[in-house]
Design an enzyme around this catalytic site. Structure first.
Site, PDB file in Angstrom:
ATOM      1  N   HIS A  81       4.449 -21.993   2.646  1.00 14.50           N
ATOM      2  CA  HIS A  81       3.298 -21.118   2.901  1.00 14.50           C
ATOM      3  C   HIS A  81       2.812 -21.121   4.348  1.00 14.50           C
ATOM      4  CE1 HIS A  81       0.080 -18.561   1.605  1.00 14.50           C
ATOM      5  NE2 HIS A  81      -0.872 -19.448   1.660  1.00 14.50           N
ATOM      6  N   ASP A 124       2.803   7.540  -1.783  1.00 14.93           N
ATOM      7  CA  ASP A 124       4.182   8.027  -1.794  1.00 14.93           C
ATOM      8  C   ASP A 124       4.842   7.624  -3.106  1.00 14.93           C
ATOM      9  OD1 ASP A 124       6.678   8.974  -1.096  1.00 14.93           O
ATOM     10  OD2 ASP A 124       7.204   7.183   0.041  1.00 14.93           O
ATOM     11  N   ASP A 165       9.526  -9.805   2.572  1.00 16.92           N
ATOM     12  CA  ASP A 165       8.500  -9.370   3.537  1.00 16.92           C
ATOM     13  C   ASP A 165       8.772  -9.946   4.926  1.00 16.92           C
ATOM     14  OD1 ASP A 165       6.982  -7.613   2.044  1.00 16.92           O
ATOM     15  OD2 ASP A 165       5.571  -9.135   1.359  1.00 16.92           O
ATOM     16  N   ARG A 166       8.351  -9.183   5.923  1.00 19.12           N
ATOM     17  CA  ARG A 166       8.409  -9.525   7.346  1.00 19.12           C
ATOM     18  C   ARG A 166       9.827  -9.452   7.908  1.00 19.12           C
ATOM     19  NH1 ARG A 166       3.325 -11.306   8.661  1.00 19.12           N
ATOM     20  NH2 ARG A 166       2.118 -12.410   7.087  1.00 19.12           N
ATOM     21  N   GLU A 171      -2.240  14.805   1.581  1.00 20.64           N
ATOM     22  CA  GLU A 171      -2.280  13.398   1.180  1.00 20.64           C
ATOM     23  C   GLU A 171      -2.730  12.516   2.340  1.00 20.64           C
ATOM     24  OE1 GLU A 171       1.117  13.032  -2.304  1.00 20.64           O
ATOM     25  OE2 GLU A 171       1.745  13.073  -0.203  1.00 20.64           O
ATOM     26  N   SER A 214       9.755   8.401  -1.107  1.00 22.45           N
ATOM     27  CA  SER A 214      10.580   9.203  -0.205  1.00 22.45           C
ATOM     28  C   SER A 214      10.330   8.863   1.255  1.00 22.45           C
ATOM     29  CB  SER A 214      10.285  10.691  -0.421  1.00 22.45           C
ATOM     30  OG  SER A 214       8.931  10.982  -0.069  1.00 22.45           O
ATOM     31  N   ASN A 267       3.222 -16.163  -2.547  1.00 21.24           N
ATOM     32  CA  ASN A 267       2.171 -15.150  -2.467  1.00 21.24           C
ATOM     33  C   ASN A 267       2.703 -13.788  -2.024  1.00 21.24           C
ATOM     34  OD1 ASN A 267       2.450 -16.368   0.227  1.00 21.24           O
ATOM     35  ND2 ASN A 267       0.738 -15.058   0.800  1.00 21.24           N
ATOM     36  N   HIS A 268       3.937 -13.736  -1.514  1.00 21.82           N
ATOM     37  CA  HIS A 268       4.531 -12.454  -1.124  1.00 21.82           C
ATOM     38  C   HIS A 268       5.413 -11.856  -2.214  1.00 21.82           C
ATOM     39  CE1 HIS A 268       3.417 -11.642   3.109  1.00 21.82           C
ATOM     40  NE2 HIS A 268       3.102 -12.921   3.082  1.00 21.82           N
ATOM     41  N   HIS A 321       4.224 -23.201  -4.052  1.00 24.22           N
ATOM     42  CA  HIS A 321       4.274 -22.472  -2.788  1.00 24.22           C
ATOM     43  C   HIS A 321       3.095 -22.794  -1.874  1.00 24.22           C
ATOM     44  CE1 HIS A 321       5.233 -19.388   0.091  1.00 24.22           C
ATOM     45  NE2 HIS A 321       3.992 -18.955   0.026  1.00 24.22           N
ATOM     46  N   ASP A 370       8.204 -16.739  -1.367  1.00 27.70           N
ATOM     47  CA  ASP A 370       8.219 -15.911  -0.160  1.00 27.70           C
ATOM     48  C   ASP A 370       9.644 -15.630   0.290  1.00 27.70           C
ATOM     49  OD1 ASP A 370       5.496 -15.858  -0.284  1.00 27.70           O
ATOM     50  OD2 ASP A 370       5.160 -16.526   1.774  1.00 27.70           O
ATOM     51  N   ARG A 424      -7.607 -17.780   5.487  1.00 23.84           N
ATOM     52  CA  ARG A 424      -6.704 -16.787   4.895  1.00 23.84           C
ATOM     53  C   ARG A 424      -7.465 -15.771   4.058  1.00 23.84           C
ATOM     54  NH1 ARG A 424      -1.069 -17.968   4.875  1.00 23.84           N
ATOM     55  NH2 ARG A 424      -0.552 -20.137   5.283  1.00 23.84           N
ATOM     56  N   ASP A 483       9.734 -20.967   2.728  1.00 21.34           N
ATOM     57  CA  ASP A 483       9.708 -19.526   2.988  1.00 21.34           C
ATOM     58  C   ASP A 483      10.976 -19.076   3.712  1.00 21.34           C
ATOM     59  OD1 ASP A 483       7.069 -20.552   2.591  1.00 21.34           O
ATOM     60  OD2 ASP A 483       6.246 -18.692   3.379  1.00 21.34           O
ATOM     61  N   ASP A 535     -23.793  -7.116  31.058  1.00 23.59           N
ATOM     62  CA  ASP A 535     -23.769  -6.336  32.293  1.00 23.59           C
ATOM     63  C   ASP A 535     -24.643  -5.093  32.145  1.00 23.59           C
ATOM     64  OD1 ASP A 535     -23.067  -5.398  34.815  1.00 23.59           O
ATOM     65  OD2 ASP A 535     -21.269  -4.364  34.062  1.00 23.59           O
ATOM     66  N   HIS A 540      11.379 -15.273   3.929  1.00 22.77           N
ATOM     67  CA  HIS A 540      10.828 -14.023   4.472  1.00 22.77           C
ATOM     68  C   HIS A 540      11.908 -13.068   4.982  1.00 22.77           C
ATOM     69  CE1 HIS A 540       6.564 -14.437   3.990  1.00 22.77           C
ATOM     70  NE2 HIS A 540       6.579 -15.662   4.492  1.00 22.77           N
TER      71      HIS A 540
END
Length: 682
Positions: free
Chosen positions: A405, A581, A212-213, A592, A585, A241-242, A304, A209, A378, A180, A498, A182
């Site tokens: 992964h 979106d 992302d992130r 919306e 934009s 998976n990403h 992966h 991967d 997961r 990965d 309590d 990322h």
């Protein structure tokens, strides 16, 4: 008078004994100190991993929700690309002409005269790739036209690739496997700097991967695709998976593209074109063409996630992978009803089997004990034990499984008696200093040789204690966000212990309430001092655990506020926003926003009144222009301390996420290499 004769010998022995005792005392203290640091590090790691997997579990649970959402949002068939994918550009029509998809076509895009980034022509050359790397290091964004050209050219080649690549070390005598990344471009540049750029003599497998992130997902993916275009038979790209549009909506890639390639709705010179939309659609299409695995010399499987007891590489290699634009929305045969798991409908069963094959190789994780079970941690894929590994490897005459992964503290981990190797190449994944990155080199004998590294402009200046403290603070920030999102539920759980409403419960009762309510398997007792105050008798003042508040709060009658409900599901809500979106934009209208909240309300089973939603919308619309942009949305959910201390929220993590940091990292790398320091070879 001092010591004389035999007394002198006794005196010297006494001095030596004191020195030994002192050394033993220091050694004992140091071991305890190291043990405490290691306990803190493991606790922090557990927090990060539990929160990460809980988020992915939520994402997979959204399968039916996304189906419902698409039916509501995609009234216009032109927008069906959002999850279902686009019509491929270059597809021949019935009359033999080639269809050009206007959503991804780049022929009408011109490169401006004042553009300062890298220029590309096709076919690419190694010099162009080197210039592209320098351009990225200097913070320049690649022009839209070149991005779309790279993706279009990569798609042409990927379409011809099988589901399972066959790699060999016969020519180069070695091959490198990376895990990965990322969006951590600095890690990829370190790998290339240490190990060399891809070439016929230096082949690579990149195990998914890519995006992302991290802050440089676009640059990381484009650089990998450029290397693939240069050497399509020496660079192998596996899907992770990403590489999935629905995951990209939630975990940052879509947001990054919108930020870097956003065009104003109101600029007449743009004639309504949204380059971000074109790039997102093309990435989605290319990701669907990525192969699912690679086999090296017929003996090493690189996938992966991993395998399951049902994995069949022959069957996996025969399916139409392009149908799986999003693994979170598996395709069904036309006319089939939603998957229920029964065996009555053969056609539906075949689709389910295909989906499981793809899901397992992208989402599965190994476990210590024998057997194969659903990956409940997961929420998707399987947990496979050492017996499953032996069975699948023997079935296909394989010797080793290399997978990614999972982030590992050292960047890699062997399991199942050395038959499974996890490789993770994104260092500082959770926070600066949280983990090393690694890649693995295989020679002709296919014996793994691991190379570790940690990319940062500052980590070498920090002590071990400082690094642990920094990572620990980041983990506590993330954990407090989860606590804040569940304040009402936690208060109810505390009051069960309590009933007299004294405000105090025992530590065990507090830990039990936290574990049962948040469903996060961590050692809450060890975190007591960081999360709550205790009185002189050792009782927990549980209200002190709930002191953080969301910046904008709207009351909703006598029950939990709408703010808390939306904050608890803000990742899902942001995903809905980005799906709504349609022109990419970065903004949606107030109407919306209300539609998104109502859609989310039906999904989470919590009633959100229209009046409360409108109040929240007005609060979020900071500049009062009648439009909500994502910056306003994120600002609205920033946490604050009612005692006056600002609490860092999402997006404020101390990661190397700026161009200046990237430049500093590469400069530091060159200095360390010149001084003989650098990656560790194992």
């Amino acid at each position: 008078m001092g010591c004389g004769g035999s007394n002198q010998a006794k005196c010297e022995m006494g001095s030596t004994e004191k020195s030994i005792k002192a050394a033993l005392l220091i050694q004992r203290w140091y071991r305890r100190y190291q043990a405490r640091l290691e306990a803190r590090r493991r606790c922090t790691w557990n927090i990060f991993q539990s929160l990460e997997y809980a988020g992915e579990q939520d994402q997979l649970k959204l399968y039916n929700f996304f189906n419902d959402m698409m039916s509501v949002i995609n009234d216009d068939s032109k927008n069906a690309y959002i999850v279902n994918g686009t019509d491929e550009e270059g597809t021949p029509s019935k009359d033999g002409t080639v269809i050009k998809n206007p959503a991804t076509d780049f022929s009408d895009i011109e490169v401006e005269a004042d553009y300062k980034g890298a220029h590309l022509t096709f076919p690419l050359t190694i010099k162009m790739v080197q210039e592209l790397i320098e351009s990225f290091k200097n913070g320049r964004i690649l022009h839209t036209k070149y991005v779309l050209q790279v993706l279009s050219e990569a798609r042409k080649i990927l379409r011809e690739k099988p589901n399972i690549n066959q790699a060999t070390t016969a020519i180069a005598k070695q091959i490198t496997v990376c895990g990965d990344l990322h969006g951590k471009l600095d890690d990829l540049l370190v790998i290339f700097y240490k190990n060399g750029l891809p070439s016929p003599e230096n082949p690579y497998v990149f195990n998914g991967d890519f995006v992302d992130r991290g802050p440089f997902s676009v640059e990381t993916a484009i650089l990998l695709f450029c290397c693939f275009l240069l050497y399509p038979n020496e660079v192998y790209l596996n899907r992770g998976n990403h590489e999935d549009h629905v995951m990209n909506l939630r975990y940052g890639f879509i947001k990054e593209v919108q930020s870097k390639y956003k065009m104003s709705r109101t600029d007449p010179n743009q004639r309504g074109k949204q380059h971000a939309s074109r790039i997102i659609k093309t990435f989605q299409d290319v990701f669907a063409w990525l192969p699912l695995a690679t086999v090296i010399n017929g003996k090493v499987l690189v996938a992966h996630g991993g395998i399951s007891d049902k994995t069949d590489l022959t069957f996996l290699n025969s399916i139409d992978r392009y149908r799986y634009k999003s693994v979170l929305k598996p395709p069904l045969k036309e006319g089939a009803e939603p998957i229920t798991g029964d065996d009555d409908d053969l056609a539906r069963k075949v689709d389910f089997v295909e989906w499981r094959q793809v899901l397992d190789v992208l989402w599965s994780d190994p476990k210590l004990h024998d057997g194969c079970s659903p990956n409940s941690f997961r929420g998707g894929g399987s947990y496979f034990g050492p017996d499953v590994t032996r069975k699948i490897l023997a079935k296909h005459n394989l010797d080793l499984l290399i997978r990614s992964h999972e982030c590992k503290p050292e960047g890699y981990e062997f399991i199942h008696d050395g038959l499974v190797l996890t490789v993770f190449s994104a260092s500082n994944y959770y926070e600066i200093g949280s983990n090393r990155g690694a890649y693995v080199k295989l020679g002709m004998d296919l014996k793994p040789q691991l190379v570790q590294y940690m990319v940062s402009k500052s980590h070498q200046k920090l002590t071990t204690k400082q690094r642990v403290s920094r990572v620990e603070s980041s983990a506590m920030r993330d954990l407090k966000e989860i606590i804040t999102a569940n304040k009402s539920k936690l208060k109810e759980a505390y009051l069960k212990f309590d009933p007299q409403n004294t405000g105090f419960i025992t530590v065990n009762e507090w830990a039990h309430a936290m574990n049962e309510t948040l469903d996060i398997a961590i050692q809450w007792r060890t975190l007591k001092e960081r999360l709550v105050r205790c009185n002189d008798e050792g009782l927990v003042e549980y209200e002190s655990c709930l002191e953080l508040e969301v910046l904008y709060s709207v009351a909703d009658g006598d029950g939990p506020s709408i703010t808390e409900a939306l904050y608890r599901n803000k990742s899902s809500l942001e995903t809905i926003f980005r799906t709504m979106d349609k022109d990419q934009s970065g903004t949606i209208t107030m109407d919306e926003f209300e539609d998104a909240c109502e859609l989310l309300s039906s999904h989470i089973g919590t009633t959100l009144s229209k009046e409360s939603i409108r109040d929240m919308a007005r609060c979020i619309d900071i500049n009062k222009d009648g439009i909500i942009d994502f910056n306003e949305f994120l600002e609205a959910f920033r946490l604050v301390d009612p005692h006056g201390n600002q609490f860092a929220g999402e997006g404020e993590h101390s990661q190397s996420n700026s161009v200046a940091d990237l430049k500093a990292v590469t400069d530091e790398l060159q200095k360390s290499t010149a001084n003989g320091n650098g990656a560790n070879m194992l």
